[in-house]
Scaffold this motif. Structure first.
Motif, PDB file in Angstrom:
ATOM      1  N   THR A  94       1.682  -6.736  -2.529  1.00 31.10           N
ATOM      2  CA  THR A  94       0.403  -6.057  -2.776  1.00 31.10           C
ATOM      3  C   THR A  94      -0.418  -6.823  -3.811  1.00 31.10           C
ATOM      4  O   THR A  94       0.123  -7.323  -4.791  1.00 31.10           O
TER       5      THR A  94
ATOM      6  N   GLY B 106       0.349   0.505  -3.943  1.00 35.54           N
ATOM      7  CA  GLY B 106       0.191  -0.038  -2.592  1.00 35.54           C
ATOM      8  C   GLY B 106       1.328   0.348  -1.667  1.00 35.54           C
ATOM      9  O   GLY B 106       2.052   1.317  -1.898  1.00 35.54           O
TER      10      GLY B 106
ATOM     11  N   ALA C 216       6.575  -5.025   1.604  1.00 37.35           N
ATOM     12  CA  ALA C 216       5.162  -5.382   1.440  1.00 37.35           C
ATOM     13  C   ALA C 216       4.932  -6.080   0.101  1.00 37.35           C
ATOM     14  O   ALA C 216       5.555  -5.740  -0.904  1.00 37.35           O
TER      15      ALA C 216
ATOM     16  N   SER D 161      -2.066  -4.657   0.979  1.00 42.29           N
ATOM     17  CA  SER D 161      -0.633  -4.901   1.148  1.00 42.29           C
ATOM     18  C   SER D 161      -0.388  -5.627   2.462  1.00 42.29           C
ATOM     19  O   SER D 161      -1.055  -5.348   3.462  1.00 42.29           O
TER      20      SER D 161
ATOM     21  N   SER E 133       1.739   1.024   7.868  1.00 35.47           N
ATOM     22  CA  SER E 133       1.978   0.740   6.456  1.00 35.47           C
ATOM     23  C   SER E 133       2.523   2.001   5.810  1.00 35.47           C
ATOM     24  O   SER E 133       1.994   3.101   6.017  1.00 35.47           O
TER      25      SER E 133
END
Lengths: 190, 190
Positions: free
Chosen positions: B107, B69, B105, B116, B60
């Protein structure tokens, strides 16, 4: 009987023997055998789910200080045939086992940005689809699923006492999708 | 020849027909057929890698404002037999194809924290292990790999012109592990 057909039959058995282990990985209907003792106690399946099941998706959960990156990565797996059924009718079949790895995240500053990835295994969450209302008196079962969390590398002794208190609160935002965060599982929409 | 052995032979062909598609998913040695045109041009393989390959790990990547996020989730897949070989000797075999999904992503604030997960596909990064020094004059090949990025859902036309400028800078921190971020791939250590 001539020799040739006998050889053919032997080759056939060999082909079947090769086919069986390859297809076993995709089974989900034996989920109660795989993830319970038959009486409602839940365990982490003793199989290589990371190597043989389908990864549905990963959730990264921020630290309280998000500038330090993610606290955890949650990665969920399901058997391939359960995924195939879901793609057909939007439901996981009875006996589907889902396993969520909860990894503590490691974080590094890399060229693409602050990057977090799976480190130590903090625990695993197991769910088993139960369309038949089995184990109605057992507090690990209800709302169409069996629910149990296992700390660290533990595979047999769950810390879950009552799914309604211990598991469900975090799943309320996913109630409309059968308590699952399918919105983070792009493979189900492929 | 009697009728029985003929039936056996037919059943055998049927068993082989079942066995072949199940085992194909695990092949990596045909990676040059799967992910190149044979002359060094690289493509995203036309297969269900998310449903049939092993997910190695997810990274991530934070937004510039991390309190919002993750910006992206990067998820990498490899064929099961390549993973098995890596576990044995710590190297991916010649022809191994790795595919990295780069998802934008989404979130949400959830009970566990700011979470996320994968949204729209921003693109895919394909690497092909090349221990034989093929395509030495092609700027997509070198340092033991073929390298190419594909934007969005594109599968044929890479935006990569020169792997040394376009791909490698982000992989320098992983040079010691053959340019791969294996430190985020816990399945390789299982």
């Amino acid at each position: 009987m001539s020799q040739m057909p006998q050889n053919g039959a032997i080759a056939c058995l060999a082909a079947i023997a090769v086919a069986i282990p390859l297809s076993t990985a995709a089974q989900s209907t034996d989920g109660f055998a795989l993830a319970t003792d038959g009486n409602g106690a839940i365990n982490v399946p003793e199989i290589d789910y990371r190597g043989t099941w389908v990864q549905l998706g990963a959730f990264s959960v921020s630290r309280d200080k998000p500038q330090r990156g993610a606290k955890e990565l949650h990665v969920t797996y399901a058997p391939a045939d359960a995924v195939a059924t879901y793609k057909l009718n939007g439901r996981f079949p009875d006996g589907t086992v889902l396993i969520k790895d909860v990894f503590a995240a490691n974080t590094e500053q890399l060229s693409t940005g602050l990057a977090s990835y799976a480190g130590k295994l903090n625990g695993r969450f197991v769910m088993i689809k139960n369309t038949e209302g089995r184990f109605a008196d057992n507090p690990l079962w209800g709302d169409g699923w069996g629910w149990a969390f296992f700390e660290g590398a533990e595979m047999r002794k769950t810390v879950t006492k009552d799914y309604k208190k211990d598991c469900m609160p975090c799943h309320v935002p996913a109630k409309a999708t059968d308590w699952l965060y399918v919105r983070g599982y792009p493979v189900l929409a492929d």
